[in-house]
Design an enzyme around this catalytic site. Structure first.
Site, short mmCIF file in Angstrom:
data_model
loop_
_atom_site.label_atom_id
_atom_site.label_comp_id
_atom_site.label_asym_id
_atom_site.label_seq_id
_atom_site.Cartn_x
_atom_site.Cartn_y
_atom_site.Cartn_z
N LYS A 204 0.85 -1.19 0.00
CA LYS A 204 0.00 0.00 0.00
C LYS A 204 0.89 1.25 0.00
O LYS A 204 0.68 2.16 -0.77
CB LYS A 204 -0.92 -0.03 1.21
CG LYS A 204 -1.84 1.15 1.27
CD LYS A 204 -2.70 1.14 2.52
CE LYS A 204 -3.34 2.50 2.69
NZ LYS A 204 -4.06 2.65 3.93
N GLU A 210 10.79 -4.89 3.63
CA GLU A 210 10.77 -6.33 3.33
C GLU A 210 10.32 -6.54 1.87
O GLU A 210 10.92 -7.32 1.11
CB GLU A 210 9.79 -7.08 4.25
CG GLU A 210 10.22 -7.18 5.70
CD GLU A 210 9.79 -5.99 6.53
OE1 GLU A 210 9.49 -4.92 5.96
OE2 GLU A 210 9.78 -6.11 7.78
N GLY A 265 -4.40 -1.77 5.46
CA GLY A 265 -3.71 -2.94 4.91
C GLY A 265 -4.40 -4.24 5.27
O GLY A 265 -4.64 -5.10 4.42
N ARG A 266 -4.78 -4.40 6.53
CA ARG A 266 -5.34 -5.69 6.97
C ARG A 266 -6.80 -5.86 6.54
O ARG A 266 -7.40 -6.90 6.81
CB ARG A 266 -5.18 -5.84 8.48
CG ARG A 266 -5.69 -4.67 9.29
CD ARG A 266 -5.18 -4.70 10.71
NE ARG A 266 -5.57 -3.54 11.50
CZ ARG A 266 -4.87 -2.41 11.57
NH1 ARG A 266 -3.76 -2.28 10.88
NH2 ARG A 266 -5.29 -1.41 12.33
N GLU A 351 -3.62 -6.45 15.34
CA GLU A 351 -3.07 -5.15 14.91
C GLU A 351 -4.16 -4.07 15.08
O GLU A 351 -3.85 -2.91 15.34
CB GLU A 351 -2.60 -5.22 13.45
CG GLU A 351 -1.68 -4.09 13.05
CD GLU A 351 -0.96 -4.34 11.73
OE1 GLU A 351 0.11 -4.95 11.73
OE2 GLU A 351 -1.47 -3.91 10.68
N HIS A 382 -4.33 -32.39 18.56
CA HIS A 382 -3.21 -33.23 19.02
C HIS A 382 -2.03 -32.38 19.47
O HIS A 382 -0.91 -32.87 19.53
CB HIS A 382 -2.79 -34.18 17.90
CG HIS A 382 -3.87 -35.16 17.56
ND1 HIS A 382 -4.02 -36.36 18.22
CD2 HIS A 382 -4.90 -35.07 16.68
CE1 HIS A 382 -5.08 -36.99 17.73
NE2 HIS A 382 -5.63 -36.23 16.79
N LYS A 508 9.61 -0.38 12.81
CA LYS A 508 10.21 -0.14 11.49
C LYS A 508 11.26 0.96 11.60
O LYS A 508 12.33 0.87 10.98
CB LYS A 508 9.13 0.32 10.49
CG LYS A 508 8.12 -0.74 10.10
CD LYS A 508 7.21 -0.18 9.01
CE LYS A 508 6.02 -1.07 8.76
NZ LYS A 508 5.05 -0.51 7.85
O1 F6P Z 1 2.66 -4.66 9.68
C1 F6P Z 1 2.52 -3.30 9.61
C2 F6P Z 1 1.95 -2.86 8.33
O2 F6P Z 1 1.96 -1.48 8.35
C3 F6P Z 1 0.56 -3.44 8.09
O3 F6P Z 1 -0.46 -2.69 8.63
C4 F6P Z 1 0.53 -3.54 6.61
O4 F6P Z 1 -0.47 -4.45 6.23
C5 F6P Z 1 1.92 -4.02 6.32
O5 F6P Z 1 2.73 -3.29 7.22
C6 F6P Z 1 2.39 -3.83 4.91
O6 F6P Z 1 2.30 -2.51 4.52
P1 F6P Z 1 2.38 -2.11 3.00
O7 F6P Z 1 1.23 -2.72 2.29
O8 F6P Z 1 2.36 -0.62 2.98
O9 F6P Z 1 3.69 -2.65 2.45
#
Ligand code: F6P
Length: 541
Positions: A204, A210, A265-266, A351, A382, A508
């Site tokens: 987003k 990452e 995002g979620r 979150e 189990h 972060k």
């Molecule tokens: O985990 C933190 C977060 O900000 C989430 O809310 C989001 O889904 C994720 O990082 C990834 O963010 P982006 O879609 O901006 O890469």
């Protein structure tokens, strides 16, 4: 304050008065208990009768929802008000599953419904062209694999959804890479051919390291195989609300699918973030998934609280979390293909509800957020179910159980469903000492008396069951939307903002400071962090 409201106080008194009731007795006393405590919606059965509640509990919980102004906040969400106050944004995931001819929803003076469909159709059309072979790689070969790169909300939902709907899969294999540990991308790429692979880079913000690192590694891998720069448009696409950053990264504009800043995002699987699902199951199945979610939205917005599935789910969570001080909540799909459901739910709920400030910045005066954990049903039976049955903690459970599978192998489906039902029954009923003794009647008395207490189960352990005929796109959409609305309602009751995540942002920022120190070796933190940096450098030698 939340806990000072008369509605909250009444519930606290009611809990004191009823906490000794045993569900076994409640069922025995009322043959109609299930009838009164279940809901159905488009074939979904939600059974909440195995909870430590009476009809009065439900009335008091609904009063709590009224006093917390849940209805008003639902309407504010639906109108597009900026209910994500700390980020000054609307929260409109519901708009992503509206039909094209829906009434306008205005955000900053603009109707967003047509914009949603424009981006959705662009992404669906690209997905369709990969599936039917009309979009090929730069060397003209048919695309066989999609690698989706994203993390958090840009990964968990689509990954879970694509896996859940495995039976509906198209001919294109879909892989997911999220971890910055390079084992993730390295191991994924070893099996792939760059001439027949497309990458979707989903972020987003288009600023999540990452994802950008994995995206860069994918790009390098593609170029290292001798494929031309101009082939990037054949092999890479991006999904982002930061279109400029995606273009700067090297993705051609026609391959960037937009999303909107008013989608968290979620909550974003319904947006173009769902692209890997679109490829995995095809455009029509993805539309059906949206229709399922929309059906749940309609139910949520139009049903009185007493029969409103997401509202009841949320109120029951508040009941255990705040009045019984439960130690967690396990969510258990009795479906191998739903094995990532709880991972998706972890982010959605934890979150969203892991907050300690109210909307107006004051400290909350109650426990917020539940500890959500779970695994696919038979496997966790189990593993950790022993603790649910005989441990000292109270951990309510959600059982999610499709009634059929497409495979029809032997009696496996019947066996799996029977186990789900048996667990909820055992948790509810337990086993008294007398019953344990009776079971051991063949043993000599001394041995029986020694063993019987070990075989006693307290019971009275709550669970909800969600049953549906099959794990199809519509049912999955309904179920996920129900959990989203549950999260929102919990947030309203606790008076927190379930749409921001400042805590994650902080981690972060610190990582950004430490990364260069791993290279330079100069770090000025606490003695532990400094020593960890030193150990890392030692290992690099
Ligand atoms: O985990 C933190 C977060 O900000 C989430 O809310 C989001 O889904 C994720 O990082 C990834 O963010 P982006 O879609 O901006 O890469």
């Amino acid at each position: 304050m939340t806990t000072q409201s008369p509605a909250w106080q009444k519930l606290a008194e009611h809990q004191q008065a009823t906490s000794q009731l045993h569900m076994r007795d409640l069922f025995a006393a009322d043959a109609n208990r299930f009838n009164a405590m279940h809901e159905t919606l488009h074939g979904l059965l939600f059974d909440y009768s195995k909870n430590r509640i009476t009809e009065e509990t439900l009335t008091l919980l609904c009063n709590l929802a009224d006093s917390a102004k849940v209805k008003q906040r639902m309407q504010a969400m639906r109108r597009g008000d900026k209910i994500n106050t700390s980020e000054n944004r609307a929260s409109l995931h519901i708009a992503l599953r509206l039909p094209e001819n829906a009434d306008p929803i205005m955000v900053d003076g603009e109707n967003i419904v047509p914009k949603v469909h424009t981006e959705l159709n662009r992404a669906l059309s690209f997905a369709g062209s990969i599936i039917d072979g009309s979009h090929t790689g730069i060397t003209g070969k048919r695309i066989t694999d999609l690698v989706h790169i994203g993390i958090g909300g840009s990964d968990l939902g689509p990954q879970m959804g694509a896996q859940a709907l495995y039976f509906y899969r198209t001919g294109v294999r879909v892989h997911f890479v999220s971890n910055s540990d390079d084992a993730d991308i390295a191991q994924t790429l070893t099996t792939l051919d760059p001439e027949t692979t497309v990458f979707s880079i989903a972020s987003k913000s288009f600023g999540t390291p990452e994802t950008l690192l994995n995206g860069q590694a994918a790009r390098d891998w593609y170029l290292q195989h001798g494929l031309p720069e101009e082939g990037i448009s054949h092999h890479f696409c991006a999904i982002s609300s930061n279109v400029g950053a995606a273009i700067k990264f090297g993705i051609p504009p026609e391959r960037v699918f937009g999303m909107f800043d008013w989608v968290g995002g979620r909550y974003s699987i319904w947006s173009t973030i769902g692209f890997p699902m679109m490829v995995a199951v095809g455009p029509e199945n993805f539309r059906e998934f949206l229709r399922g979610a929309h059906a749940m939205d309609e139910h949520f917005f139009n049903t009185e609280f007493r029969h409103n599935i997401p509202v009841l789910m949320a109120l029951l969570n508040v009941w255990y979390n705040n009045f019984y001080h439960s130690d967690g909540h396990t969510t258990v799909p009795y479906s191998h293909n739903m094995r990532r459901f709880t991972a998706w739910l972890n982010q959605l709920d934890m979150e969203s509800c892991g907050k300690q400030r109210t909307l107006d910045g004051k400290p909350v005066d109650c426990i917020t957020g539940g500890i959500i954990f779970g695994e696919e049903g038979p496997n966790c039976q189990h593993a950790y179910f022993q603790l649910l049955h005989q441990g000292t903690r109270l951990i309510p459970a959600d059982f999610i159980v499709p009634m059929t599978t497409p495979y029809g192998i032997g009696r496996q489906n019947r066996f799996t469903v029977a186990n789900a039902f048996a667990q909820s029954e055992a948790l509810m009923k337990g086993k008294t000492l007398e019953e344990a003794r009776a079971e051991l009647s063949a043993l000599p008395e001394a041995e029986r008396e020694k063993l019987a207490p070990q075989k006693e189960f307290p019971g009275n352990r709550p669970s909800n069951s969600f049953l549906f005929d099959k794990l199809d796109p519509f049912n999955l959409g309904m179920l996920m939307a129900a959990y989203e609305h549950r999260t929102f309602v919990q947030g309203v009751i606790w008076n927190i903002n379930p749409f921001d995540q400042w805590g994650v942002e902080y981690g972060k920022v610190l990582a950004k400071a430490i990364e260069p120190e791993l290279e330079s070796g100069t770090s000025a933190h606490d003695s532990s962090t400094n020593s960890l940096v030193a150990f890392y450098r030692q290992c690099q030698k």
